[in-house]
Design a protein around this motif. Structure first.
Motif, PDB file in Angstrom:
ATOM      1  N   THR B  40       0.887  -1.170   0.000  1.00 58.94           N
ATOM      2  CA  THR B  40       0.000   0.000   0.000  1.00 58.94           C
ATOM      3  C   THR B  40       0.925   1.221   0.000  1.00 58.94           C
ATOM      4  OG1 THR B  40      -1.821   1.082   1.171  1.00 58.94           O
ATOM      5  CG2 THR B  40      -0.277  -0.165   2.523  1.00 58.94           C
ATOM      6  N   GLN B  77       0.245  -0.066  -9.594  1.00 56.35           N
ATOM      7  CA  GLN B  77      -0.875  -0.184  -8.667  1.00 56.35           C
ATOM      8  C   GLN B  77      -0.367  -0.764  -7.338  1.00 56.35           C
ATOM      9  OE1 GLN B  77      -3.985   0.582  -8.648  1.00 56.35           O
ATOM     10  NE2 GLN B  77      -4.224   1.324 -10.732  1.00 56.35           N
ATOM     11  N   THR B  80      -3.060  -3.304  -2.710  1.00 55.92           N
ATOM     12  CA  THR B  80      -4.176  -3.226  -1.756  1.00 55.92           C
ATOM     13  C   THR B  80      -5.229  -4.302  -2.014  1.00 55.92           C
ATOM     14  OG1 THR B  80      -5.085  -1.509  -3.171  1.00 55.92           O
ATOM     15  CG2 THR B  80      -3.930  -0.781  -1.204  1.00 55.92           C
ATOM     16  N   HIS B  81      -5.286  -4.815  -3.259  1.00 57.45           N
ATOM     17  CA  HIS B  81      -6.234  -5.896  -3.521  1.00 57.45           C
ATOM     18  C   HIS B  81      -5.814  -7.171  -2.781  1.00 57.45           C
ATOM     19  CE1 HIS B  81      -2.977  -6.087  -6.368  1.00 57.45           C
ATOM     20  NE2 HIS B  81      -3.322  -7.297  -6.761  1.00 57.45           N
ATOM     21  N   GLU B  85      -6.743  -1.858   1.806  1.00 54.36           N
ATOM     22  CA  GLU B  85      -6.325  -0.452   1.686  1.00 54.36           C
ATOM     23  C   GLU B  85      -5.376  -0.059   2.820  1.00 54.36           C
ATOM     24  OE1 GLU B  85      -6.891   1.802  -0.632  1.00 54.36           O
ATOM     25  OE2 GLU B  85      -8.133   0.432  -1.847  1.00 54.36           O
ATOM     26  N   HIS B 224      -8.532 -11.462   4.585  1.00 51.81           N
ATOM     27  CA  HIS B 224      -8.499 -10.728   3.319  1.00 51.81           C
ATOM     28  C   HIS B 224      -7.438 -11.318   2.388  1.00 51.81           C
ATOM     29  CE1 HIS B 224      -7.788  -7.360   0.545  1.00 51.81           C
ATOM     30  NE2 HIS B 224      -8.948  -6.868   0.929  1.00 51.81           N
ATOM     31  N   TYR B 228      -7.720 -13.421  -1.272  1.00 51.21           N
ATOM     32  CA  TYR B 228      -7.008 -13.133  -2.516  1.00 51.21           C
ATOM     33  C   TYR B 228      -6.351 -14.397  -3.070  1.00 51.21           C
ATOM     34  CZ  TYR B 228      -3.323 -11.872  -5.688  1.00 51.21           C
ATOM     35  OH  TYR B 228      -2.513 -11.851  -6.781  1.00 51.21           O
TER      36      TYR B 228
END
Lengths: 308, 310
Positions: B40, B77, B80-81, B85, B224, B228
Motif C-alpha cells: 500500500t 498499482q 491493496t487488492h 487499503e 483478506h 485473494y
C-alpha cells in the motif's frame, strides 16, 4: 536579498558561474553542492572550494552524489583539461568540505528557506533527483530553478540529440523535469556562437587586470581550444556563466515560453534528448519554461561587471 | 550474540508476520524498521510499522519513512487488492502513538550501517528503492553491511505481479538492479521457495488459538489475504509464506538450500522486474548472489509457529 543555491560539477565554466553569483550584488549563495559530471565529484568539490576562496567568500561546499542514478559516470576531461581547470593545477584550497551530504544540506536549505531559495544547476541533475525521491515535499518549496542543460532545438553537443548534463544522467533529469518545481531551462544552443567570448572580448577581459578576469581566461584555456577543435565553434563558450547570467539578470533571456518538456531515457541514439512540445501536440500541462534566445551583449556585460 | 537486522518493509499482511517473527526471535536484534511503498502507500506502511513495534512493546525502536515511489519508473498499482487499503486486511487498527524519525529511510539506513560497521543484516521485504537510494547516496555502505537477505524475485518459478516478475522487484526494477549488482553478500529468498511453503487454514487457526497480541492481530488481518490467494490461485484458504521466509532465513539459514549464481534484473519492457538466473555464467558482468532454491517447509512452519505462539 535573493537566496541562491548552486549545484555544480565544477570545472572551468562552472567556476566562472560560481564567481558571478558570489560577486553579484543583492545575492547570497547559501550553499554549493557538487556532483559527478565534468569531473569526479571530489575534483568538482576541490574546484568549487578553490573558486570560493578566490572570491574570499565562506560559502559552504557540500560533497554530493558520486555517480549518476543508473548509469556509469562519464567525464569531460577532454573539454576542461585533466584537472577540469585547463591544466592550471590550482593549489588545494584551505577550507575543507562542509560537513554532511550535499543532498541532505540541500534538503535542509530548501525547507528552511521555503518559497525563497533559487536553485541554479550547472551539471547533471543527480543531487536534485535524489533529494526529490528522498523528500517529495521539496519541489513546491523551491522559488525557481534555472537549469543549464538540454537542447530545446535538438542541437546537442555530446551527441547530435543531447546536451552533456542531461545525457550523463537522463533518469535524474526526467525526475527533475517532472518534479513540478518552477524550471527555466537554458539549453546549450543559447551558449554558443555569438554568446562566445571572441578574441576581442578575451583581450578586453584580460585588460581588466583583476584576479577574477585572469582566472576566467586561464582556467578556460583548454575549453577555448577544444570548443574550436571539437565543435568548430570559435571563441570561448561559457554555458554555465550564460545560465547564471540569466538567473541573476532575467533580462538576459530575450524569449521564453512554457512547454511540456520530456527527457529521453530509453534510446541509445537519443539518450538525454530534451523533447520540447513547442506546439503543444501532446496536450500535456507545461512543466518548464524554455529560454529560446539571449541578448549576447547583456550577458557579457553581466560577466564583465563581476570581473572588473 | 544476536544478529542485528534492519527490516525494510511495506506491511502488509505477510510483512506483519515477518516483523512479529523477527521481534519474537532471540537470535535477532531488530535495530529499526524502514517503510516503503508497495503493498500500500508509504504513508500507510510507515504507520503500520509503528503499530507493529508498539504491539510487541518495542516503543523506542526507530521507524523511518521511506520512498513513496520507484526510482525511475512510474508507480504501479499498490497491492491493496491483496493486503487491503490499510495493509492490514481492511481491519483499520487504531493509530499508533509513536512518531516517525525526522529523516528519510535511506539516510537512516546509511547512518545505522556506519554506526555498526560489519554488523547489520539488511532484510528488505518490499520494493528495493530505499536500499538503492542508500547505496547511491553512500556507496561505501556496501562493504559495511554484513549481508542482505531479501524477499523478492524468482529464479525458476516465474512471476506473480506479472508472468515474468515477482511483485517487489517489479515495483522498482532499477532499484533491484542496483541492489543485486552492488557486490555485497546477498541472499534472494524468492518465489522459488516462498510458494513451496503453504500455510493452511488449520495452521492459521492454530496460530490464532495462541491468543497473544501477535497471533490475535495475524488472525484478524489474514482473511483478506486468504481470500485473494483463493481468488487468484484457488488455494481454498491456504497462503504462501513470502516475507516470513526471509526473516527465517536469517534466523536459521540451514532451513534453505541455496545455490550461488549471478542474477540479472531486467529493467525495461514487458518483462521488467524479471530476475534471470545465470546458472552457467554466460553473462559475465553480474556478481553472484545466493539464490534459495530449496526449503524444508516443515521446519520453517514449525519455527514460525513456535515463535509466534510462545
Amino acid at each position: 536579498m535573493r537566496r541562491f543555491w548552486i549545484d555544480t560539477d565544477t570545472a572551468s565554466d562552472d567556476a566562472v558561474a560560481i564567481l558571478m553569483a558570489l560577486r553579484w550584488p543583492g545575492v547570497r549563495v547559501e550553499g554549493i553542492s557538487v556532483i559527478s559530471g565534468n569531473v569526479p565529484v571530489e575534483m568538482a568539490g576541490k574546484n568549487a572550494r578553490y573558486t570560493v576562496e578566490l572570491c574570499e567568500a565562506e560559502t559552504p561546499v557540500y560533497l554530493g552524489m558520486p555517480a549518476p542514478l543508473l548509469r556509469k559516470p562519464s567525464y569531460a576531461y577532454f573539454f576542461h583539461g585533466p584537472d577540469g581547470m585547463g591544466g592550471m593545477n590550482y593549489p588545494e584550497p584551505e577550507r575543507p568540505f562542509a560537513a554532511g551530504h550535499a543532498v541532505d544540506a540541500l534538503t535542509r536549505a530548501i525547507r528552511e528557506l521555503s518559497g525563497e531559495l533559487e536553485l541554479v544547476t550547472l551539471g547533471p541533475l543527480t543531487n536534485l533527483a535524489a533529494a526529490f525521491r528522498l523528500a517529495p515535499d521539496l519541489p513546491k518549496k523551491i522559488r525557481q530553478c534555472t537549469i543549464m542543460g538540454g537542447a530545446a532545438a535538438t542541437l546537442g553537443n555530446i551527441t547530435p540529440a543531447a546536451e552533456f548534463n542531461i545525457w550523463v544522467d537522463p533518469e535524474a533529469a526526467s525526475i527533475v523535469f517532472h518534479s513540478g518545481m518552477p524550471i527555466l531551462m537554458v539549453g546549450w544552443e543559447n551558449c554558443r556562437g555569438e554568446a562566445n567570448l571572441d578574441e576581442a572580448d578575451r583581450d578586453l577581459v584580460r585588460s581588466f587586470g583583476t584576479k577574477y578576469a585572469d582566472f576566467t581566461l586561464d582556467c578556460n584555456a583548454t575549453a577555448t581550444q577544444t570548443n574550436q577543435e571539437w565543435l568548430g565553434d570559435p571563441g570561448l563558450a561559457l554555458p554555465d556563466p550564460v545560465t547564471m547570467a540569466v538567473a541573476l539578470d532575467p533580462e538576459v533571456c530575450t524569449r521564453r515560453s512554457s512547454h511540456f518538456v520530456d527527457v529521453e531515457t530509453q534510446s541509445e541514439l537519443t539518450r538525454g534528448m530534451t523533447v520540447v512540445d513547442e506546439l503543444g501536440v501532446l496536450k500535456q500541462p507545461p512543466n518548464a519554461e524554455v529560454c529560446w534566445s539571449i541578448d549576447p551583449a547583456r550577458w557579457k556585460e553581466a560577466l564583465y561587471k563581476v570581473l572588473r | 550474540m544476536a544478529t542485528k537486522i534492519l527490516i525494510d518493509t511495506d506491511p502488509g499482511v505477510d510483512d506483519t508476520m515477518a516483523i512479529l517473527l523477527a521481534l519474537r526471535s532471540p537470535e535477532l536484534e531488530v535495530v529499526g524498521l524502514t517503510s516503503i511503498f508497495g503493498n500500500t502507500s508509504v504513508e500507510v506502511t510507515a504507520q503500520n510499522a509503528l503499530r507493529l513495534v508498539e504491539l510487541e512493546g518495542h516503543d523506542s525502536l526507530p521507524v523511518a519513512k521511506g520512498a513513496s515511489r520507484p526510482l525511475a519508473r512510474p508507480l504501479r498499482q499498490p497491492g491493496t487488492h491483496v493486503h487491503g487499503e490499510d495493509g492490514m486486511g481492511g481491519t483499520h487498527p487504531p493509530p499508533p502513538h509513536g512518531k516517525l524519525l525526522p529523516m528519510p529511510a535511506a539516510q537512516f539506513i546509511v547512518e545505522m550501517v556506519r554506526f555498526h560497521p560489519g554488523e547489520i543484516t539488511l532484510v528488505p521485504l518490499g520494493p528495493l528503492t530505499n536500499i538503492a537510494l542508500a547505496v547511491l547516496l553512500e556507496p561505501g555502505i556496501v562493504s559495511l553491511v554484513k549481508e542482505v537477505v531479501l524477499m523478492g524475485g524468482s529464479a525458476y518459478a516465474r512471476g506473480n505481479a506479472t508472468p515474468a516478475a515477482e511483485a517487489n522487484i517489479c515495483n522498482d526494477p532499477h532499484a533491484a538492479s542496483i541492489v543485486f549488482r552492488a557486490g555485497w553478500p546477498l541472499t534472494m529468498v524468492g518465489l522459488d521457495v516462498t510458494t513451496q511453503t503453504v500455510m493452511t487454514p488449520e495452521y492459521l487457526d492454530d496460530l490464532g488459538k495462541a491468543g497473544n497480541p501477535a497471533t490475535e492481530l495475524i488472525h484478524k488481518i489474514t482473511p483478506h489475504y486468504q481470500a485473494y490467494f483463493d481468488q487468484f490461485y484457488g488455494m481454498k484458504g491456504s497462503i504462501h509464506t513470502h516475507d516470513p521466509s526471509a526473516v527465517a532465513c536469517v534466523i536459521d539459514p540451514s532451513i534453505f538450500g541455496t545455490e550461488s549464481m549471478p542474477v540479472y534484473v531486467e529493467t525495461e519492457g514487458r518483462c521488467a522486474g524479471e530476475t534471470v538466473p545465470d546458472r552457467r555464467r554466460q553473462w559475465l558482468d553480474e556478481p553472484p548472489v545466493k539464490v534459495c532454491l530449496g526449503v524444508d517447509s516443515t521446519r520453517l512452519l514449525a519455527l514460525i509457529k513456535e515463535r509466534l505462539t510462545s
